[in-house]
Design a protein around this motif. Sequence first.
Motif, mmCIF file in Angstrom:
data_model
loop_
_atom_site.group_PDB
_atom_site.id
_atom_site.type_symbol
_atom_site.label_atom_id
_atom_site.label_comp_id
_atom_site.label_asym_id
_atom_site.label_seq_id
_atom_site.Cartn_x
_atom_site.Cartn_y
_atom_site.Cartn_z
ATOM 1 N N HIS A 263 -10.998 5.658 1.443
ATOM 2 C CA HIS A 263 -9.953 5.126 0.565
ATOM 3 C C HIS A 263 -10.538 3.911 -0.143
ATOM 4 N N TRP A 264 -10.857 4.086 -1.424
ATOM 5 C CA TRP A 264 -11.566 3.047 -2.179
ATOM 6 C C TRP A 264 -10.558 2.212 -2.968
ATOM 7 N N HIS A 265 -10.348 0.994 -2.503
ATOM 8 C CA HIS A 265 -9.370 0.074 -3.084
ATOM 9 C C HIS A 265 -10.115 -0.892 -4.012
ATOM 10 N N PHE A 266 -10.368 -0.467 -5.242
ATOM 11 C CA PHE A 266 -11.162 -1.282 -6.170
ATOM 12 C C PHE A 266 -10.302 -2.032 -7.179
ATOM 13 N N ALA A 267 -8.974 -1.917 -7.070
ATOM 14 C CA ALA A 267 -8.073 -2.592 -8.001
ATOM 15 C C ALA A 267 -6.977 -3.306 -7.225
ATOM 16 N N ASP A 268 -6.710 -4.550 -7.608
ATOM 17 C CA ASP A 268 -5.638 -5.314 -6.972
ATOM 18 C C ASP A 268 -5.308 -6.486 -7.886
ATOM 19 N N ASP A 269 -4.541 -7.445 -7.370
ATOM 20 C CA ASP A 269 -4.197 -8.619 -8.163
ATOM 21 C C ASP A 269 -5.428 -9.325 -8.717
ATOM 22 N N PRO A 330 -9.500 7.326 -4.768
ATOM 23 C CA PRO A 330 -9.416 6.094 -5.550
ATOM 24 C C PRO A 330 -7.988 5.575 -5.595
ATOM 25 N N GLU A 331 -7.843 4.241 -5.573
ATOM 26 C CA GLU A 331 -6.519 3.624 -5.714
ATOM 27 C C GLU A 331 -6.501 2.741 -6.959
ATOM 28 N N ILE A 332 -5.477 2.916 -7.813
ATOM 29 C CA ILE A 332 -5.455 2.192 -9.086
ATOM 30 C C ILE A 332 -4.369 1.122 -9.163
ATOM 31 N N GLU A 333 -3.446 1.024 -8.190
ATOM 32 C CA GLU A 333 -2.366 0.025 -8.191
ATOM 33 C C GLU A 333 -1.494 0.134 -9.444
ATOM 34 N N GLY A 334 -0.483 0.980 -9.360
ATOM 35 C CA GLY A 334 0.313 1.271 -10.541
ATOM 36 C C GLY A 334 1.437 0.316 -10.872
ATOM 37 N N LEU A 335 2.051 -0.340 -9.889
ATOM 38 C CA LEU A 335 3.193 -1.206 -10.169
ATOM 39 C C LEU A 335 2.963 -2.628 -9.698
ATOM 40 N N SER A 336 2.885 -2.807 -8.402
ATOM 41 C CA SER A 336 2.695 -4.146 -7.830
ATOM 42 C C SER A 336 1.211 -4.466 -7.707
ATOM 43 N N HIS A 337 0.906 -5.663 -7.229
ATOM 44 C CA HIS A 337 -0.494 -6.104 -7.079
ATOM 45 C C HIS A 337 -1.263 -5.918 -8.387
ATOM 46 N N ALA A 338 -0.654 -6.315 -9.482
ATOM 47 C CA ALA A 338 -1.237 -6.043 -10.801
ATOM 48 C C ALA A 338 -1.471 -7.320 -11.611
ATOM 49 N N VAL A 395 -5.066 10.886 -6.300
ATOM 50 C CA VAL A 395 -5.073 9.528 -6.850
ATOM 51 C C VAL A 395 -3.999 8.715 -6.136
ATOM 52 N N HIS A 396 -4.403 7.576 -5.602
ATOM 53 C CA HIS A 396 -3.476 6.669 -4.909
ATOM 54 C C HIS A 396 -2.928 5.677 -5.933
ATOM 55 N N LEU A 397 -1.583 5.555 -5.962
ATOM 56 C CA LEU A 397 -0.919 4.747 -6.976
ATOM 57 C C LEU A 397 -0.440 3.392 -6.468
ATOM 58 N N GLY A 398 -0.789 3.021 -5.248
ATOM 59 C CA GLY A 398 -0.366 1.715 -4.729
ATOM 60 C C GLY A 398 1.107 1.723 -4.373
ATOM 61 N N CYS A 399 1.866 0.753 -4.908
ATOM 62 C CA CYS A 399 3.325 0.684 -4.735
ATOM 63 C C CYS A 399 3.724 0.009 -3.432
ATOM 64 N N ASP A 400 3.054 -1.084 -3.070
ATOM 65 C CA ASP A 400 3.457 -1.819 -1.870
ATOM 66 C C ASP A 400 3.810 -3.266 -2.235
ATOM 67 N N GLU A 401 4.571 -3.899 -1.363
ATOM 68 C CA GLU A 401 4.893 -5.331 -1.399
ATOM 69 C C GLU A 401 5.538 -5.789 -2.713
#
Length: 602
Positions: A263-269, A330-338, A395-401
Amino acid sequence: MNFSCLIDGPLLRCTVTTDRDLTAPVLCFSGMTQMTATEGGERINGLGSYTEVQLPDLVKDTPHNLVLAYIGFEPANRAWMPLGPYLRTRNGCVALPPIRPGIPSVKSTGTVRFQGPRLVPQPSEWQPTGNTTKVDSFSSDDDALISIAALAKRRGLGSFLDDHGHCVTVVTEAMNDDEYRLEINNDGITLVASTYGGRFYAGITLLSLVTNHAGDIPCGVIIDKPRFSWRGQHLDCARHYYKPNTIHDLLDLMALMKLNRFHWHFADDEAFRLQIESYPELWKRTEIRGEGHLMPALFSGAIEAGGSYSKDEVGQLIARAKELNIEILPEIEGLSHALAMTRVFPDLLDPDDTGMEKSVQGYQDNIINPAMPKTWEIVTAIATEVGTLFPFGHVHLGCDELPDNTWMDSPAARLLMEKEGLRSTQDLQGWAISKMAATVVQNGQRPAAWEEAALGANGGIGHDAILFSWTGKATGYAAARAGYDVVMTPAQHVYLDMAETNSLDDWGASWAAFIALEDTIAWDPVPKDEPELEEHIIGVQGAFWSEFTTEDDQIWPMLLPRILGVAVKAWQATDISADNLHWLAENYNQICQSFCRKNAQI
């Protein structure tokens, strides 16, 4: 230059000593979360974990004392000390020495009870003959075993394949994916499987036996198959940029543990690190953080730090993962942590939104507004490009916190909610993440998201999405009851960035729990009184978040040996005692040491 720090209850007592006179320097650093100064300086700026403290004039070789404190938290251990401190002066920036105690040693129970093969995870069935056979290497031309030989060479584990080695005869027989059978005797070995994965994991078993039994391996029959199809490990590369070689090393470690999902978390805040073509300004403006950049030294604390991953590097990782029977999510963070996205693209926010919500990391305006047209233009393009790049088809879309009451003071969001019949933040989140998931499905891929994506009166994400349960076991069980496929990732057991103990000399986060090796197996992925949930609980995954990681090699003493527990819960259908797991961990020292660099310090 010298910088030292001592934990004193809720406070951090620090001392700065310089080798020159400095006029009104500003101390810049990062931490686990938001910090302030209570004595010896004044906090003048900050963003989340990043803090700037105005100091008085400093006199050469004269120590200056400073007291820092976390806002709403107490430091749990030395990982909570200021990270990557530096001084901003009129003549430029000056790095201060980081705080680097040594690597903690692996604790031994001194208990030897286990009598089976020295394997983690343990096989489904073991039928020993009572004999052993001396084996230095094996001979085979099977492609999966050739991949094992390359892995063994990279890890310094000897020559796995040799023309004069113990002969391995490969037999194809109808079996499930990743299932295999090994018949080990003095005359040779018969390997039975039907897929590359089965042959590969049989090879991992042989490599582990030779390594852990010092070449004198037990004879008998091993019949083995995994409990779960999803056996994962997550890595946060947004907070800290890990060099591609380090990620290759992690893939090797995963393969040795029979884990098959990265699980590759390459995008966040803090950053977007994939070199996409659709919106190159996103990674170009956030790949490097620090002095003079769009994003300050969040979590790195360094004057300048970071990087990004080219498509060629992604291709190399995908190729290596395929050899190791691993798929990359891959995780792209679609809503939060952006926050990184909204800093680069302010029109993802409603300019008339008067809400003051902050994330748990202390960020404001880090949530994309689903009522803004630009949101769907950008998110759709990113999801499409990223999904095309990774052959796994997920594709992982995030959506946490998501903070409470997000979007409730946005006129644009309110109009959208009225139009769609939505009443709450959770309803709008569910509507938005469902729309994002529809794009993923339209592109021929399967969406995934964190557990919060199931929220909302309209039913949440839907679209056959996979949900990752992270706040605890109960949310995963609830999602499985609701019909979602679930990967169990409970922070209290498999978040390997958590400290092992409550000692101030330990290292790591502590908000979820203190997690020792035995805690990684002290839970059930499927509740014993609801075995029918196993139909939807498809896997187990470990996680590593990088808020306090400033150097790549700091991750190995955190992952090892606790990743052994993740492997046990992901593969084995039967329990294992903590004493036996500790004993097996000691037998994995040679494998583990091939990852822990001598210069790694945490």
